[in-house]
Design a protein around this motif. Structure first.
Motif, PDB file in Angstrom:
ATOM      1  N   ASP A 190       0.830  -1.201   0.000  1.00  0.00           N
ATOM      2  CA  ASP A 190       0.000   0.000   0.000  1.00  0.00           C
ATOM      3  C   ASP A 190       0.874   1.264   0.000  1.00  0.00           C
ATOM      4  N   ALA A 237       5.229  -4.126  -3.237  1.00  0.00           N
ATOM      5  CA  ALA A 237       4.244  -3.377  -4.014  1.00  0.00           C
ATOM      6  C   ALA A 237       4.272  -3.607  -5.517  1.00  0.00           C
ATOM      7  N   SER A 274       1.072  -2.757  -7.582  1.00  0.00           N
ATOM      8  CA  SER A 274       0.170  -1.834  -6.895  1.00  0.00           C
ATOM      9  C   SER A 274       0.110  -0.496  -7.607  1.00  0.00           C
ATOM     10  N   GLN A 310      -5.488 -10.331  -4.711  1.00  0.00           N
ATOM     11  CA  GLN A 310      -6.505  -9.331  -4.379  1.00  0.00           C
ATOM     12  C   GLN A 310      -7.796  -9.990  -3.900  1.00  0.00           C
ATOM     13  N   ILE A 324      -4.376  -2.106  -4.810  1.00  0.00           N
ATOM     14  CA  ILE A 324      -3.200  -2.701  -4.167  1.00  0.00           C
ATOM     15  C   ILE A 324      -3.116  -4.193  -4.472  1.00  0.00           C
TER      16      ILE A 324
END
Length: 371
Positions: free
Chosen positions: A129, A154, A157, A258, A284
Motif C-alpha cells: 500500500d 508493491a 500496486s 486481491q 493494491i
C-alpha cells in the motif's frame, strides 16, 4: 499445513528454468536483458535487475553518491533488509514512526527526525500500500531530498491510476521466493534518472565500467577500468527466466492475491477482537495480510491454536530501532511502532491459497475467540 507464504511455481515456470539449464550458460546474459526490457515496458522507465531486493536498495543508495554518515529516514516497521542496505551503502538509518492506520512511515515523524544531514527518505510500502506517498514527495521537494521507495511488497500496486515504479524518483523491488512475482532471488531498480541507472548498471558487476553490455551478449570483459567500490550483485539468466515466466502470468497472480485479501476483509470484519487495515484491494496487490489484535496478550495463544489447526501464521515486523545493532538509529520516541508490534498477526496469503482455505482460517479465528 496451510503455509503463511510460499513460492507458487507452475509447470511453465519449471520449463523456463530448464531451458536455461540446457544452454549451460547460467550467469547474467541475454535472458536478464530480456527481463529488464519487459519490466521497462511495464513501468515505462529504465530498469536494472540485481541479485535481490536488498542489493537493489544498496546500489540505489550508493549511486546517489553522498558521503558516509548521510542520514536516511526510514520506518522502523519494515524488514531488516531496508536498514542493512542503508548501512551497507555507508549511510545512517534514522528510525521514523508509522501511521497506525496503514503501517507506513508517518509524515509527522519525518518532520521530527529531519536534520541537516538528511538527504534521503526511504518510504516502505507496507503490504503493498503506497498511501501517504504524495505527501512524502511534497516534503522531499521542499527540502531537496531524494526518495528511494522500498517497493518490495508493491509490485503491481497503483497510486491512483499510476503503477508504483512508473513515477517518482527511484523505486526498488524484490523478486524473492514469496514476493508478488518471483525469480527465486532477484531485485530491480527503476528510475528515469539516467545517471543513477548508468552507475547502478556498473556497480552490480563489481564496478567494472561497461561490463553489463558484454554480459548481455554472453561475453566477458578482460581489460577494464573500475572507479569505485562495486559488488557482485547482478541477476543471473536462470533467475531472469523464472522472473519472465512469472511476469507473463502476473495478471492472474495479482487478481488471486486481491481476491484472497478481499475475502479476508469480508470474513474478519465482524470479529470484534480483530482490527483489519482499510485498504483498497482494487488498487493494491498485497504481498502479506496482517491484522491487529485488540488484545496483544492473545497473540501467542492464537498462533499456537491456529498451528494446531494446521494454519501457519507470522509477525511483520519487529521494530528495527529495538535491535541492538540499530539502537542508535532512534532520535525521537516511536510510540506507534512500539504500540502496534505486539498486536500484529500475519495470516496466510499466496496464490496457491484457496477461498475455501481463507474461510477455514477465519472460522478457526472465530472459534478461538469464542473459546
Amino acid at each position: 499445513m496451510i503455509r503463511l507464504s510460499k513460492s507458487c511455481i507452475s509447470q511453465k515456470d519449471k520449463l523456463a528454468v530448464k531451458r536455461i539449464l540446457d544452454t549451460e550458460f547460467l550467469g547474467m546474459g541475454p535472458e536478464t536483458k530480456k527481463f529488464e526490457s519487459k519490466l521497462e515496458k511495464f513501468f515505462g522507465r529504465k530498469v536494472i535487475c540485481t541479485a535481490n531486493g536488498t542489493s537493489a536498495l544498496q546500489i540505489a543508495l550508493q549511486s546517489l553518491g553522498y558521503k558516509n554518515g548521510t542520514e536516511v529516514l526510514v520506518p522502523s516497521i519494515t524488514y531488516l533488509a531496508s536498514y542493512q542496505a542503508i548501512t551497507a551503502a555507508g549511510y545512517r538509518p534514522i528510525s521514523c514512526d508509522i501511521n497506525l492506520n496503514s503501517g507506513n512511515i508517518c509524515l509527522e515523524s519525518i518532520n521530527k527526525n529531519y536534520s541537516k544531514k538528511t538527504k534521503i527518505i526511504m518510504p516502505v510500502h507496507f503490504v503493498g500500500d503506497p498511501v501517504g506517498l504524495k505527501k512524502i514527495y511534497s516534503f522531499a521537494r521542499k527540502n531537496k531530498l531524494r526518495v528511494i521507495e522500498d517497493a518490495a511488497h508493491a509490485f503491481g500496486s497503483n497510486l491512483g491510476n499510476k503503477k508504483i515504479g512508473s513515477f517518482g524518483d527511484i523505486s526498488c523491488f524484490s523478486f524473492d521466493g514469496i514476493k508478488n512475482i518471483t525469480s527465486a532471488e532477484g531485485g530491480a531498480i527503476v528510475s528515469n534518472d539516467e545517471e543513477i541507472i548508468k552507475k547502478a548498471r556498473d556497480l552490480r558487476t563489481l564496478g567494472i565500467i561497461g561490463d553489463s553490455i558484454n554480459r548481455y551478449q554472453k561475453k566477458r570483459t578482460w581489460s577494464f577500468q573500475v572507479k569505485e567500490q562495486g559488488w557482485r550483485y547482478h541477476m543471473s539468466d536462470l533467475n531472469a527466466a523464472l522472473g519472465i515466466s512469472q511476469f507473463e502470468r502476473f495478471s492472474k497472480i495479482s487478481k488471486k492475491r486481491q481476491s484472497l485479501a478481499k475475502k479476508y476483509d469480508n470474513c474478519l470484519r465482524e470479529i470484534k477482537e480483530i482490527k483489519i487495515f482499510k485498504r483498497n484491494y482494487n488498487q493494491i496487490v498485497p504481498h502479506i495480510y496482517p491484522v491487529i489484535l485488540k488484545n496483544p496478550e492473545s497473540r501467542k495463544e492464537i498462533m499456537e491454536f491456529l498451528k494446531e489447526k494446521e494454519i501457519e501464521t507470522g509477525i511483520h515486523y519487529y521494530p528495527n530501532h529495538l535491535l541492538s545493532y540499530f539502537k542508535k538509529s532512534i532520535r525521537n520516541k516511536l510510540p506507534n511502532a512500539e504500540k502496534i508490534f505486539p498486536s500484529l498477526l500475519t495470516l496466510p496469503l499466496h496464490p496457491d491459497l484457496s477461498i475455501k482455505d481463507v474461510k477455514y482460517i477465519c472460522l478457526n479465528i472465530r472459534k478461538f475467540y469464542k473459546k
